[in-house]
Design an enzyme around this catalytic site. Structure first.
Site, PDB file in Angstrom:
ATOM      1  CB  THR A 187      30.118  44.246  57.102  1.00  0.00           C
ATOM      2  OG1 THR A 187      29.210  43.868  55.848  1.00  0.00           O
ATOM      3  CG2 THR A 187      31.265  43.439  57.305  1.00  0.00           C
ATOM      4  NE  ARG A 223      30.107  39.883  52.744  1.00  0.00           N
ATOM      5  CZ  ARG A 223      30.151  41.266  53.233  1.00  0.00           C
ATOM      6  NH1 ARG A 223      29.254  41.561  54.249  1.00  0.00           N
ATOM      7  NH2 ARG A 223      31.620  41.866  53.516  1.00  0.00           N
ATOM      8  NE  ARG A 260      36.018  41.512  41.299  1.00  0.00           N
ATOM      9  CZ  ARG A 260      36.475  41.205  42.512  1.00  0.00           C
ATOM     10  NH1 ARG A 260      37.117  40.206  42.593  1.00  0.00           N
ATOM     11  NH2 ARG A 260      35.681  41.514  43.649  1.00  0.00           N
ATOM     12  NE  ARG A 269      29.224  37.579  48.646  1.00  0.00           N
ATOM     13  CZ  ARG A 269      30.068  38.248  48.525  1.00  0.00           C
ATOM     14  NH1 ARG A 269      30.843  38.859  47.444  1.00  0.00           N
ATOM     15  NH2 ARG A 269      31.111  38.159  49.528  1.00  0.00           N
ATOM     16  CE  LYS A 308      33.650  36.745  44.884  1.00  0.00           C
ATOM     17  NZ  LYS A 308      34.195  38.236  44.277  1.00  0.00           N
ATOM     18  CG  ASP A 336      28.974  35.985  51.654  1.00  0.00           C
ATOM     19  OD1 ASP A 336      28.271  35.701  50.743  1.00  0.00           O
ATOM     20  OD2 ASP A 336      30.145  36.014  51.449  1.00  0.00           O
TER      21      ASP A 336
END
Ligand SMILES: [Zn+2]
Length: 226
Positions: A138, A118, A74, A152, A178, A150
């Site tokens: 958000t 993020r 994860r 990330r 991801k 986002d």
């Protein structure tokens, strides 16, 4: 196949393990386990990301990729308010707690990524919360602050996995981005394992926005009222 090839970027530069040590963990609810913690040199963004090897991967030796079952992995993005203080505005704390126990059970790695909010940082995240209190969701709040929805990146996560000798993972995540980003960096995602849904009185809007805007693969039951 063709589209996969087109989206394959050059492999990220190699990172190496810098330190590894054993860290006994005990959570507020009493759950305890032992982690083997790894730090790295050579991560692309220069941040101090951590890998926690858990379960049968927590032995005090550099884990090597084993034939057979890929480790449960994860990538968890740091959330100071949720992870440390138990903020109810998001589901990060319960997600982290769930992930540690599930990975300890099946063996694998928690990648703790220092990309708060993020990727926009702690203060900007709190600025975004203030905008959300005025009615923005958000994602809209991040955009209003001049950030992308986002920001990330999982390139460092892929570098950490490569440094740990892990080339194939069972990905514990509801977030398709991801899996996409890890695959682009040469990590094979054998399966994607969904996480639980941690709904509270204060995070319903946040989770709904994640489902609708971030294409997260979970159903928080908002459509089942009828
Ligand atoms: Zn959070």
């Amino acid at each position: 196949m063709l589209s996969d090839r087109r989206t394959t970027a050059p492999a990220p530069p190699p990172a190496v393990v810098r330190t590894q040590l054993t860290l006994p963990l005990r959570f507020a609810d009493g759950f305890a386990t032992t982690a083997r913690v790894f730090t790295f040199d050579g991560l692309v963004d220069g941040r101090e990301h951590l890998a926690l090897a858990l379960g049968d991967r927590a032995e005090p030796a550099l884990p090597v990729d084993r034939a057979g079952t890929p480790p449960l992995v994860r990538p968890h993005s740091e959330c100071l308010t949720g992870d440390v203080f138990g903020s109810q505005r998001c589901d990060c704390g319960p997600q982290l707690r769930e992930a540690v126990e599930r990975i300890a059970d099946s063996g694998g790695f928690l990648l703790y990524l220092r990309q708060e909010g993020r990727g926009i940082g702690l203060y900007a995240k709190l600025d975004a919360y203030a905008l959300q209190d005025m009615g923005l969701d958000t994602y809209e709040a991040n955009l209003a602050l001049g950030h992308r929805e986002d920001e990330r990146s999982y390139v460092a996560a892929a570098q950490m996995l490569h440094a740990l000798g892990v080339s194939e993972v069972a990905l514990l995540s509801n977030n398709p981005d991801k899996a996409r980003q890890l695959r682009r960096c040469g990590v094979s995602v054998a399966t994607q394992v969904p996480t639980g849904v941690h709904l509270s009185a204060a995070n319903g809007r946040y989770l709904a926005a994640k489902a609708q805007r971030g294409a997260h693969t979970f159903d928080i039951g908002l459509s089942s009222a009828g």
